[in-house]
Design an enzyme around this catalytic site. Sequence first.
Site, PDB file in Angstrom:
ATOM      1  N   ARG A  37       0.822  -1.213   0.000  1.00 49.79           N
ATOM      2  CA  ARG A  37       0.000   0.000   0.000  1.00 49.79           C
ATOM      3  C   ARG A  37       0.854   1.261   0.000  1.00 49.79           C
ATOM      4  O   ARG A  37       0.456   2.273  -0.569  1.00 49.79           O
ATOM      5  CB  ARG A  37      -0.936   0.000   1.209  1.00 49.79           C
ATOM      6  N   LYS A 198     -17.184 -16.033   3.757  1.00 52.81           N
ATOM      7  CA  LYS A 198     -18.564 -15.711   4.120  1.00 52.81           C
ATOM      8  C   LYS A 198     -19.447 -15.292   2.958  1.00 52.81           C
ATOM      9  O   LYS A 198     -19.077 -14.414   2.177  1.00 52.81           O
ATOM     10  CB  LYS A 198     -18.566 -14.598   5.166  1.00 52.81           C
ATOM     11  N   GLY A 352      -7.566  -7.306  -0.169  1.00 54.61           N
ATOM     12  CA  GLY A 352      -7.625  -8.147   1.025  1.00 54.61           C
ATOM     13  C   GLY A 352      -6.989  -9.504   0.803  1.00 54.61           C
ATOM     14  O   GLY A 352      -5.869  -9.605   0.309  1.00 54.61           O
ATOM     15  N   GLY A 375     -12.918  -4.191   0.875  1.00 54.04           N
ATOM     16  CA  GLY A 375     -14.315  -3.762   1.049  1.00 54.04           C
ATOM     17  C   GLY A 375     -14.712  -2.716   0.017  1.00 54.04           C
ATOM     18  O   GLY A 375     -15.796  -2.776  -0.572  1.00 54.04           O
TER      19      GLY A 375
HETATM   20  P1  AMP Z   1     -13.042 -13.498   2.968  1.00 52.94           P
HETATM   21  O1  AMP Z   1     -12.456 -12.503   3.916  1.00 52.94           O
HETATM   22  O2  AMP Z   1     -14.503 -13.723   3.130  1.00 52.94           O
HETATM   23  O3  AMP Z   1     -12.616 -13.227   1.516  1.00 52.94           O
HETATM   24  O4  AMP Z   1     -12.411 -14.893   3.365  1.00 52.94           O
HETATM   25  C1  AMP Z   1     -11.061 -15.216   3.217  1.00 52.94           C
HETATM   26  C2  AMP Z   1     -10.793 -16.437   4.028  1.00 52.94           C
HETATM   27  O5  AMP Z   1     -11.595 -17.498   3.577  1.00 52.94           O
HETATM   28  C3  AMP Z   1      -9.369 -16.930   3.917  1.00 52.94           C
HETATM   29  O6  AMP Z   1      -8.726 -16.697   5.137  1.00 52.94           O
HETATM   30  C4  AMP Z   1      -9.526 -18.413   3.630  1.00 52.94           C
HETATM   31  O7  AMP Z   1      -8.707 -19.220   4.444  1.00 52.94           O
HETATM   32  C5  AMP Z   1     -10.974 -18.682   3.954  1.00 52.94           C
HETATM   33  N1  AMP Z   1     -11.515 -19.831   3.230  1.00 52.94           N
HETATM   34  C6  AMP Z   1     -11.491 -20.069   1.905  1.00 52.94           C
HETATM   35  N2  AMP Z   1     -12.060 -21.260   1.627  1.00 52.94           N
HETATM   36  C7  AMP Z   1     -12.444 -21.807   2.799  1.00 52.94           C
HETATM   37  C8  AMP Z   1     -13.092 -23.019   3.161  1.00 52.94           C
HETATM   38  N3  AMP Z   1     -13.434 -23.943   2.250  1.00 52.94           N
HETATM   39  N4  AMP Z   1     -13.339 -23.239   4.471  1.00 52.94           N
HETATM   40  C9  AMP Z   1     -12.987 -22.324   5.394  1.00 52.94           C
HETATM   41  N5  AMP Z   1     -12.387 -21.147   5.118  1.00 52.94           N
HETATM   42  C10 AMP Z   1     -12.117 -20.888   3.821  1.00 52.94           C
END
Ligand code: AMP
Length: 395
Positions: A37, A198, A352, A375
């Site tokens: 950044r 999520k 991110g 975000g």
């Molecule tokens: P996000 O911040 O929602 O983009 O989530 C990113 C996180 O999702 C990363 O730290 C990954 O380790 C996690 N992630 C990706 N695939 C999976 C999965 N199948 N089960 C659990 N966590 C996951």
Amino acid sequence: MRVRPLADLDLHSRRVLVRVDYNVPLDADGKIADDTRIRASLPTLRHILDRGGRTILMTHLGRPKGVTEELRLKPVADRLSLLLEHPVGYVRETVGPAAERAVEALKDGECLLLENVRFNDGETRNDAAFACEIADLGDVYVNDAFGTAHRAHASTEGVARLLPEHAAGFLMQKELDYLSGAIENPKGKLVVVLGGAKVSDKIGATRRFIEIADALIIGGGMAYTFLASRGEAIGKSLLEEDRLEFAADILERADELGKPLLLPKDHVVAESLDQDADTQQVDRIPAGSMGLDIGPESRRQFAETVRGAGTILWNGPLGVFEMKAFAGGSREVAQAIADATGRGAVSIIGGGDTAAAVNLLGLADRMSHVSTGGGASLELLEGKVLPGVSVLEEG
Ligand code: AMP
């Protein structure tokens, strides 16, 4: 409406207040773990300094409640000075007498970093008095903090109202051009890849993408809520029960539109989230297991879809990429995106975790654009107005 470009501003001998996004990750010892950044802001800063502007930088770091010693910006000023190959002053206050004195002492072509703006609670409240104190330090305002543009804070929104001579920095402009271009005027077929943990973080984006993309790929932890919504067994995989209905709606909408929506067909599973856990490749997830990466057939299919795209947007890793045992899916799809980019496709990587994944895989340089805002990039892509951007627009 367009955002006024930095090149339009008269900068010589003027106090140029620049909001940057130096919210960098710190390691356990408080050292800067990744300076992407800071590097991303250099073109804007060089432009201002070369034109004899007196550069006053401000940023937040972390989420402090009041003054927090570990989140002071001295190490950031030092790293910036190294990267910019130019001295960077630092003052232990954001506003107030010491900040005023430091600004007064600035000469043409000099640069100063103010203290963490979030040490003041007026920042996140977009407090008018705090915004006024900031605005008093500058003659013109430049916002280059794309990663914070989705927040209406004093240093991103309030101050811009008080300093009518304002503009977007080069990084902000580049982010807006890439992200808006991808959705408003995509080159060739638009393929969107969503992943991450999520569903709930990506509701708006998923709704929008199912309408505008030519194909939507959903992997990572969020895929399991979609699979569960059509009755598949997902064992102990991530599930957001309150999003099952949303997932079913999206699947139905894809059917109505006759649009390809790809979900994983096979999985890498383990009984616990552990780098050394025994893993298995399966089509059906056993009751005691959780899906932690997409399997080989899904990788092949996702990669093939990506190869047919002219524009690719990727937000969210396709597995737990931080652990080598579950990084294969993200790696193969990232490789396919990099190859497609090499053949002329436009690839945009959401900030991110996805940016971290691409950096870790050593593929960042082979993508068209790696966004500095997680975000903010999602909100822009889902069609929301970013307050830090709209305030810079002119009719
Ligand atoms: P996000 O911040 O929602 O983009 O989530 C990113 C996180 O999702 C990363 O730290 C990954 O380790 C996690 N992630 C990706 N695939 C999976 C999965 N199948 N089960 C659990 N966590 C996951």
